[in-house]
Scaffold this active site. Sequence first.
Site: not given
Length: 295
Positions: A146, A170, A241, A244, A267, A276
């Site tokens: 990110r 995150k 983004h 990414r 993730h 994806y």
Amino acid sequence: MEKLLEEFIYHLAVERGLSENTLVSYRADLAKFISFCAKAGLKSVEQAGRDTVMAYLFQLQLDGRSTATISRHLASIRAFYRFAVGEGILPADPSSDLETPKPAQKLPRVLSVEEVDLLMGQPGSGEPAGLRDKAMLELLYATGMRVSELVSLNLEHVNLENGFVRCLGKGSRERIIPVGDVAVRWLKEYLERARYKLSKPGRTDALFVNQHGRRLTRQGFWKIIKKYARKAKIKKVITPHTLRHSFATHLLENGADLRSVQEMLGHADISTTQIYTHLTRNRLRDVYNRTHPRA
């Protein structure tokens, strides 16, 4: 039904104090539902059960209404039925167990490999800022980080000898991501030839710094990538983004397994990564349609 609708609207206005615009929206949605029921030969709200509501929602779908619009209509119908149950007109709400339609998942925009090459070729390597930009773009595409993770990197987070980068994602989850030879080469060039010109020694630990020697911001990177997208004359809308998304899609197209891509992207849930696979399936379909003689 019309009489009950007016009583319901009065209830919303007086008892719940809803705005005029909200009342108009409820009235319009429910008027369409009542019209549908009338065309089906139903004369009272008691006759309009679960199957009627399902048929109405299906009709909205056939009419090309968006998922958000269908969800709003269902919410209006549920509120209407709850009122009817509360008034003792109906014993139960026939719409209570109906699921709200899930919004269509938007597929992320990605660049082709050719477009990535074109974008990477825009920064010049003769100036410190150009070397920095080249190293940033290459690192972002090489790792799928990110942008917030990219600009948060410090010097000690990058191990160029072993080819990996350590970043905090995150929820402060740390992950180790491999870095390819191309990105490693440009990072070395940036560190050896450019960074010391942009930042005085000891002033900041930030890996990427701006013209004032301070840590580059997300907004600063946004301007950089937009500038090079314009120079490359790429017509797609490119955001920070985008690289990414392109990283993940290109890995899967070339045979990477989903779990590995999930780990590199950081993730928490693999279902997030699965979007994806839709992109790669769409690409396979396009290739098939273009190349198969009977497609």
